[in-house]
Structures are given as C-alpha cells and as structure tokens.
Design an enzyme around this catalytic site. Structure first.
Site, mmCIF file in Angstrom:
data_model
loop_
_atom_site.group_PDB
_atom_site.id
_atom_site.type_symbol
_atom_site.label_atom_id
_atom_site.label_comp_id
_atom_site.label_asym_id
_atom_site.label_seq_id
_atom_site.Cartn_x
_atom_site.Cartn_y
_atom_site.Cartn_z
ATOM 1 N N HIS A 143 0.842 -1.194 0.000
ATOM 2 C CA HIS A 143 0.000 0.000 0.000
ATOM 3 C C HIS A 143 0.881 1.249 0.000
ATOM 4 O O HIS A 143 1.991 1.245 0.534
ATOM 5 C CB HIS A 143 -0.939 0.015 1.212
ATOM 6 N N HIS A 160 0.773 5.828 -1.396
ATOM 7 C CA HIS A 160 0.178 6.889 -2.211
ATOM 8 C C HIS A 160 0.920 6.961 -3.551
ATOM 9 O O HIS A 160 1.722 7.870 -3.789
ATOM 10 C CB HIS A 160 0.261 8.226 -1.483
#
Length: 344
Positions: free
Chosen positions: A133, A135
C-alpha cells in the site's frame, strides 16, 4: 494299467488339467477386477458435480499463496482506516503487509524505478503473499513483460468532500497524530473564505487527484482537465482493478473484499465492525461549505470530471456488491464446472 503303458499321455493330461485350472482362476480374477472398476466409475459419475470443484478450490488456494495485492491509496479517502485492518489481519491470515514509501511523497516513479519496483514485487517470493500500500499512481505491470500481475484495489471519495477534508487537514491535522504540525498550520481561513478570495490552495484544479491515481504514470494523466486521462482511469478501473469501492460505503467495501479475496481478508468485516478501525483517522476541525461555495466548485471542469469518475466507480461497485451481498437465487446458487475435456 493304461497310464503305465502310455507315460507321455499321462504327463500331457496332467499339464492340460493344470492349464485349465490356471485359466479358470485368471478369468475369475479379470471378471472381479472389471466389476470393481465399473463400480468405481459408476460412483464417480453419480457424485454431485459441485464436488468436482474441491480440487479446483485447493489449486486456487495454493495459487493465492503467491498473490500480490496493491492498494495504491488516494489521500483522504479513509485509507488509513482500511490499511489498519490489513495490518491487524496479516499475522492470522499469513501474509505480509508492506508500505510503499516514495521520496518526498511523490506519486509517480521514474522509469528505472518503475522497472526495479515491478521486479522487486514480482520476484520477492519470501514476502508472498503480500499486501502493498502507498500513495502511488497505478502502474501497469503487464508492459514490463513479467508473468505475474498484482491484484489492484482502491477507494474513491466524493471529490469535493475529499478536497475539503484535505484543506482542513493541512491546517489542523487529525486525531491520528494530533501533535504533528501540518504545512498550513496557523492559517485559519475557512474553505469558504479561501474560495472567496481565490487563494491558490483551494483552486478547484487541486481536486485533480483521483483521476491521475487510477490513470497511472503517463504524464498526460497529471494534466488537470485532460479528457484522455479520465477515460484511461475508467479503462484501468475495468481492466486492472479487482475492486474499487467508495469511502462512503467503506463497511460494504470491506465485506465485499472478504467474500472476493478471503485469502487476505478473512475476518475483516467483523473486525471492522467491532474495532476502532472504522473511525481511525478524522480531521480535527472541519466545516461544511456554504451552498454558494459548492455551486461555484461544481461549475469547474475538474470537479465535473472527478465526479464523473466517482459516479462511474460507484455504479460499478454497486453492481458487484448487489450480486454478492444481496444475490438473487440464480446468483446465490451459481457454480461452474468443466465438461467435454479433450483428448480423453
């Protein structure tokens, strides 16, 4: 008396009788073997066809032990709450959870780093199964020639809600790390006041984020208002994402993932409902915008395009969710099997 006079005939008769006995025993054995074989064939044919799926399911579970899930999380969409669930479950569900931390919070990688990232993720077998995970914008693994593609998932949020949340987050932070000083600390202008004076950080073009995150690393993805980027984001959602949910229905997103991908998310829905993960991170101070502010924002091209992607994702998620969480009788009883396999 006769046998004494004809010793050869006597020997021949003994051999003949022995051979007959042997053939009789052999014939009985073959008949019994054939009977057992026919019974076995009949038993297999009469078994429910759904039982044939067990071998497929075993193979599927073994295959999922090499799975890679990538959640390229969009900021301020509830991603911290969702990631908290993934970390809580990784030990009991036996997978690794890893955060992708890119220098200076950049959302795209240079081409050499794209190649290295793809090779790392696909070849790092000791980490599989893995949940990544970060951004970071979508990256198409297929164009790098690797054999294994990850399972992409994501969450989108109503674009204006996400934008306002981020605006106040930069000023007041959140309850996740309350003592951290944010970039706009000390600026007490409300979002309405910011829009009224035309301040740069509330320019509607700054909403251009969910589209490029799903569009990817192509420079065209990051040009605000680019129609091609919107269409590419839609194509990627359909082609490359296992599931895209929405923040406003986070519980249903978790519930759906548990059904679709139990290898990673078994127990996730119950954990979400009975832990603090559903409200892990909230902006400390936030005000709803005035109607005239909303009207002004919704006239912008970027809001219209971001909202179009959001509604597209919402419709797609609702279609998936309906068939899984509220299935018709036909969907609920759906199975698949293999027939007419050749050559025999």
């Amino acid at each position: 008396m006769i046998l004494r006079n004809y010793p050869f005939q006597w020997i021949f008769m003994i051999i003949f009788l022995a051979l007959c006995l042997y053939l009789k025993i052999k014939l009985n054995y073959l008949e019994e073997s054939n009977r057992v074989l026919q019974e076995a064939i009949t038993l297999i044919r009469n078994q429910p066809k759904s039982n044939a799926l067990s071998a497929i399911e075993i193979h599927r579970d073994n295959h999922l032990d090499d799975s890679i899930v990538i959640y390229n999380r969009v900021p301020k969409t509830g991603s911290t709450s969702f990631v908290g669930i993934a970390y809580d479950l990784c030990k009991q569900n036996k997978y690794h959870a890893l955060h992708i931390n890119v220098t200076n919070n950049m959302h795209t990688l240079t081409l050499p780093n794209q190649v290295q990232f793809v090779n790392n993720v696909t070849q790092w077998d000791v980490m599989k199964p893995a949940f990544y995970h970060g951004h970071m914008a979508f990256l198409d693994f297929g164009k790098f020639g690797v054999k294994q593609n990850p399972l992409y998932i994501n969450l989108l949020r109503k674009p204006l809600d996400r934008f306002i949340s981020y605006y106040y987050f930069l000023r007041y932070g959140d309850n996740f790390r309350p003592h951290l000083i944010r970039k706009k600390h000390g600026d007490t202008k409300t979002f309405d006041e910011c829009i009224k004076v035309g301040q740069a950080d509330c320019d509607p073009d700054n909403m251009w984020l969910q589209i490029p995150f799903l569009c990817g690393h192509d420079p065209q993805c990051w040009i605000a208002g680019n129609k091609w980027a919107l269409e590419e984001a839609k194509r990627n959602l359909e082609k490359h994402y296992l599931l895209v949910g929405v923040t406003e229905e986070l519980a249903e997103f978790v519930q759906t993932l548990e059904i679709v991908l139990p290898r990673f998310f078994k127990g996730a829905y119950d954990h979400f409902l009975h832990s603090n993960k559903s409200h892990l991170r909230q902006t400390t101070q936030k005000m709803d915008p005035l109607p005239e502010t909303v009207e002004k924002i919704e006239k912008s091209t970027v809001w219209k395009m971001e909202n179009e992607l959001y509604l597209y994702a919402l419709s797609h998620f609702h279609a998936v969710k309906k068939r899984l969480l509220n299935p018709s009788m036909q969907d609920g009883n759906q199975r698949f099997m293999y027939e007419k396999i050749r050559p025999k």
